[in-house]
Scaffold this motif. Structure first.
Motif, mmCIF file in Angstrom:
data_model
loop_
_atom_site.group_PDB
_atom_site.id
_atom_site.type_symbol
_atom_site.label_atom_id
_atom_site.label_comp_id
_atom_site.label_asym_id
_atom_site.label_seq_id
_atom_site.Cartn_x
_atom_site.Cartn_y
_atom_site.Cartn_z
ATOM 1 N N CYS A 8 -8.327 -0.457 -0.207
ATOM 2 C CA CYS A 8 -7.492 -0.919 -1.846
ATOM 3 C C CYS A 8 -8.233 -1.262 -2.674
ATOM 4 O O CYS A 8 -7.961 -0.220 -4.082
ATOM 5 C CB CYS A 8 -7.007 -2.122 -1.563
ATOM 6 S SG CYS A 8 -4.572 -1.792 -0.571
ATOM 7 N N THR A 47 0.868 -1.101 0.305
ATOM 8 C CA THR A 47 -0.190 -0.022 0.475
ATOM 9 C C THR A 47 0.943 1.312 -0.046
ATOM 10 O O THR A 47 0.384 2.721 -0.584
ATOM 11 C CB THR A 47 -0.761 -0.042 1.134
ATOM 12 O OG1 THR A 47 -1.563 -1.455 0.757
ATOM 13 C CG2 THR A 47 -1.999 1.347 1.159
ATOM 14 N N ALA A 55 -1.242 -5.049 -3.360
ATOM 15 C CA ALA A 55 -1.489 -5.513 -1.724
ATOM 16 C C ALA A 55 -3.095 -5.976 -0.953
ATOM 17 O O ALA A 55 -3.125 -6.672 -0.001
ATOM 18 C CB ALA A 55 -1.789 -3.514 -1.090
ATOM 19 N N PHE A 89 -2.079 -1.083 -5.412
ATOM 20 C CA PHE A 89 -2.792 -2.129 -4.445
ATOM 21 C C PHE A 89 -3.221 -3.517 -5.280
ATOM 22 O O PHE A 89 -3.734 -3.697 -4.274
ATOM 23 C CB PHE A 89 -4.053 -1.205 -4.968
ATOM 24 C CG PHE A 89 -3.273 0.475 -4.403
ATOM 25 C CD1 PHE A 89 -3.062 0.874 -3.263
ATOM 26 C CD2 PHE A 89 -3.282 1.650 -5.189
ATOM 27 C CE1 PHE A 89 -3.006 2.098 -2.734
ATOM 28 C CE2 PHE A 89 -3.000 2.682 -4.659
ATOM 29 C CZ PHE A 89 -2.948 3.041 -2.953
#
Length: 331
Positions: free
Chosen positions: A178, A147, A155, A152
């Motif tokens: 996210c 992040t 993540a 993303f």
């Protein structure tokens, strides 16, 4: 439940005793009623079984992190992350205690933005098949790291893996954020709703859910969420974000309320005063707006404020634009 079963048993006993007295239609009605009641009982029982299984699984997954205390963890607790990473790197432990040391070290490296080394520690724990709770926090660490790097997709993958091992509302909330950043509003809304189910007073989850609903076109539901958020939020960042969202969507009184709330909390800044002045101007509260812009004229070289004044002078009625020009001298 016990009372319901007793009632069903009494109804059955009465029907059985008087069965020979019932007409064909009455027998069908009695059977239908008892069948429906029994089915309802079975469904309730099934629902209870599912809930018990869910709690048992959570208990199995949510083992405690083994204890590990050292000079390095003391630095970590004090948020002296550079010193913590140096100390933890030189410490020795064995078994699960060493896994906890590595986990602390990974987070200390994360907080000092030593990303490559942090990834190494988290991946080591995952690949060495550490306990589920340790692996969970290793995946969380990776999720936070990616992040920070604005990757993303990675993540989301990391937070999902963490969530498979042990469900926590922090992870669910982070998944929502996210997806929101990726403009995947439907998926984001799902995670924020899940967060709110468990944490009914999470103002930020309400705020982001409201934003998702706005982007998806559910305006009425969105503003219900945002109003809930407003009653729960107290941080400067959240209130300021709410004010800007309100302003963007034309809810200027809501924006004014947020800016005033910020000021009542002792956060009277050039930004909040500018926000108040601008929103008063847009609802044609000329006197308040001019008074605030006059105070803001003392701010040095603030181009954002100057742009607002130029726009208002060009669009306000002549008398008000002249008065604003008199009080706010543009370069």
């Amino acid at each position: 439940m016990s009372e319901f079963m007793n009632q069903w048993d009494q109804l059955y006993s009465t029907a059985h005793k008087n069965w020979h007295l019932f007409s064909t239609k009455e027998k069908e009605e009695q059977l239908h009623f008892l069948e429906e009641a029994a089915q309802s009982l079975l469904e309730s029982w099934s629902d209870m079984e599912e809930k018990l299984i869910d709690l048992k699984q959570k208990k199995e997954r949510a083992a405690e992190v083994p204890s590990y205390e050292s000079r390095g963890t003391s630095f970590f607790t004090l948020e002296m992350f550079k010193q913590a990473s140096e100390a933890l790197s030189n410490e020795e432990a064995s078994g699960e205690a060493n896994d906890v040391r590595m986990l602390y070290l990974g987070y200390a490296l994360l907080y000092t933005e030593a990303h490559t080394k942090a990834i190494e520690k988290f991946l080591y724990l995952i690949q060495s098949k550490a306990s589920p709770v340790i692996s969970h926090f290793a995946y969380v660490g990776l999720g936070c790291l990616y992040t920070q790097l604005e990757d993303f997709d990675q993540a989301i993958y990391s937070f999902e893996k963490a969530n498979e091992l042990t469900t926590s509302m922090d992870v669910v909330y982070n998944l929502g954020v996210c997806h929101y950043v990726k403009k995947e509003y439907s998926q984001a809304a799902h995670y924020f709703k899940e967060t709110i189910k468990e944490l009914e007073e999470d103002g930020e989850a309400y705020f982001f859910l409201g934003c998702c609903l706005i982007e998806s076109g559910y305006i009425k539901e969105a503003w219900n969420c945002l109003l809930s958020a407003l009653s729960l939020l107290y941080t400067d960042e959240a209130l300021l974000a709410f004010a800007k969202v309100s302003e963007w969507h034309g809810h200027h009184q809501m924006a004014i309320h947020c800016y005033k709330r910020l000021e009542s909390l002792g956060r009277r800044t050039i930004e909040t005063k500018h926000g108040l002045a601008w929103n008063y101007a847009l609802i044609e509260e000329y006197e308040y707006a001019i008074e605030l812009f006059t105070e803001l004229s003392q701010a040095e070289n603030n181009e954002s404020i100057a742009q607002s004044v130029r726009w208002l002078i060009a669009h306000w009625p002549h008398a008000q634009s002249e008065e604003l020009s008199t009080h706010f001298q543009l370069n």
